[in-house]
Design an enzyme around this catalytic site. Structure first.
Site, mmCIF file in Angstrom:
data_model
loop_
_atom_site.group_PDB
_atom_site.id
_atom_site.type_symbol
_atom_site.label_atom_id
_atom_site.label_comp_id
_atom_site.label_asym_id
_atom_site.label_seq_id
_atom_site.Cartn_x
_atom_site.Cartn_y
_atom_site.Cartn_z
ATOM 1 N N TRP A 100 0.818 -1.212 0.000
ATOM 2 C CA TRP A 100 0.000 0.000 0.000
ATOM 3 C C TRP A 100 0.851 1.261 0.000
ATOM 4 C CZ3 TRP A 100 -3.778 -2.199 -1.891
ATOM 5 C CH2 TRP A 100 -4.178 -3.457 -1.460
ATOM 6 N N ASP A 167 -1.935 6.290 6.565
ATOM 7 C CA ASP A 167 -2.950 5.400 6.002
ATOM 8 C C ASP A 167 -3.262 4.370 7.084
ATOM 9 O OD1 ASP A 167 -4.430 3.433 4.777
ATOM 10 O OD2 ASP A 167 -3.053 3.127 3.091
ATOM 11 N N LYS A 191 -12.879 -2.221 7.244
ATOM 12 C CA LYS A 191 -12.257 -3.168 8.159
ATOM 13 C C LYS A 191 -12.865 -3.058 9.553
ATOM 14 C CE LYS A 191 -8.709 -3.600 5.035
ATOM 15 N NZ LYS A 191 -8.546 -2.931 3.748
#
Length: 358
Positions: A100, A167, A191
């Site tokens: 990511w 992030d 999530k």
């Protein structure tokens, strides 16, 4: 019977949240309509919208110095919006701890920028969080706080005078955070915070005054959405409704301190099963860098047993344990909605599988 959901995301929501939404699905608070069916400009929806923002402030203990934005496009859009809005002609610095952050770095490069990669754990298959030294004068310093694929997590956030961009997609609302040098904290909701479709951006208000890069579209400017209170366009109203319910659920559990304790206990159960397997299982991440959200491991004795493990776990009501395609192996994502009992069930299965195949 509901499955025990160990998927990496989208993943399970608390059952009580789903049941609450089910009860209101066609008749929100007795008003005769679904929350999905009414205007985002209505008082009814605005109570949900701003209620979710208030709960986020309460959970993280943040005040008016931060703006909370509800956007779309997931983390991938933020890979672009961060440099578009925060780059000021200086240096931008990234710590590369996995897929990511690598994608975020590559996205900045598509804009003609050259991010400085100040730390990386790529040479060891991203099995740890590297030592990081960000420049105080950087336009911003960028990290991903938890790495879903490789199962690593920052135990504390780096300290820097440059605005820290985090992030937090996969460990949002899993523990308290020190916001003292966080400039931007963002993540997709899918999530720990709700369903897919809404991206939460918590941004320090002084950063909204920075001039975006030339030719930045109006819609991709943080200030556009801050000025409109995240109502510049029609927001993902049902996703925000579920976000609001999930934030209340976290508060009902005792807030982030209580959630942190539960999550730590869950992770310890699974890591104990790995470490106590006599070498049958092997965790990917170095022990001191292990994630409390994503437990990535292999059947060290024989990798050919891994698809059998996943298939048998599914037959035992446990979903989503196949490792990411880039790493393989097995991964248990133990987000907030996963219970201690769920992790105990998986640990028992792991021990029995090792006994039969060891």
């Amino acid at each position: 019977m509901r499955m025990i959901n160990f998927s990496a995301g989208p993943t399970g929501l608390p059952l009580s949240v789903l049941e609450h939404a089910k009860a209101e699905f066609t008749n929100y608070k007795g008003e005769g309509y679904s929350i999905m069916e009414i205007s985002h400009r209505s008082k009814t929806y605005e109570d949900v919208h701003f209620g979710a923002m208030d709960k986020i402030r309460k959970l993280y203990g943040i005040g008016d110095e931060y703006e909370i934005l509800f956007l779309q496009g997931g983390a991938h859009l933020q890979f672009a919006m961060i440099p578009l809005n925060l780059y000021q002609g200086g240096v931008i610095e990234y710590a590369n701890t996995g897929v990511w952050t690598d994608k975020a770095i590559k996205e900045a490069r598509t804009m003609g920028l050259e991010p400085s990669v100040v730390a990386s754990s790529e040479n060891s298959a991203f099995d740890h969080i590297p030592q990081i030294n960000f420049s105080d004068s950087a336009d911003y310093a960028y990290i991903c706080s938890n790495n879903t694929i490789y199962g690593t997590q920052y135990k504390s956030l780096p300290k820097t005078k440059a605005p820290l961009v985090v992030d937090a997609s996969s460990d949002f609302f899993s523990k308290p955070l020190d916001f003292s040098n966080i400039g931007v904290l963002y993540g997709g909701a899918q999530k720990n915070a709700g369903p897919s479709g809404v991206t939460i951006v918590i941004i320090r208000k002084d950063l909204l005054e920075r001039d975006p890069m030339p030719h930045t579209p109006t819609f991709l400017r943080f200030k556009t959405h801050a000025d409109a209170k995240s109502l510049y366009n029609t927001p993902p109203t049902f996703a925000i409704y579920l976000l609001n319910l999930t934030m209340q659920w976290v508060l009902d559990q005792g807030g982030l301190n209580a959630i942190k304790e539960i999550n730590s206990k869950k992770a310890q159960i699974l890591y104990d099963a790995i470490d106590g397997s006599g070498g049958f299982y092997k965790g990917h991440a170095q022990k001191e860098h292990r994630s409390v959200m994503n437990v990535s491991f292999n059947v060290a004795k024989n990798s050919e047993l891994e698809p059998i493990f996943v298939a048998q776990a599914l037959k035992n009501n446990m979903l989503g344990l196949k490792g990411h395609r880039l790493l393989g192996g097995i991964r248990a994502s133990i987000y907030n909605a996963v219970s201690v009992g769920d992790c105990e069930a998986l640990a028992d299965f792991m021990k029995e599988f090792a006994r039969k195949n060891g």
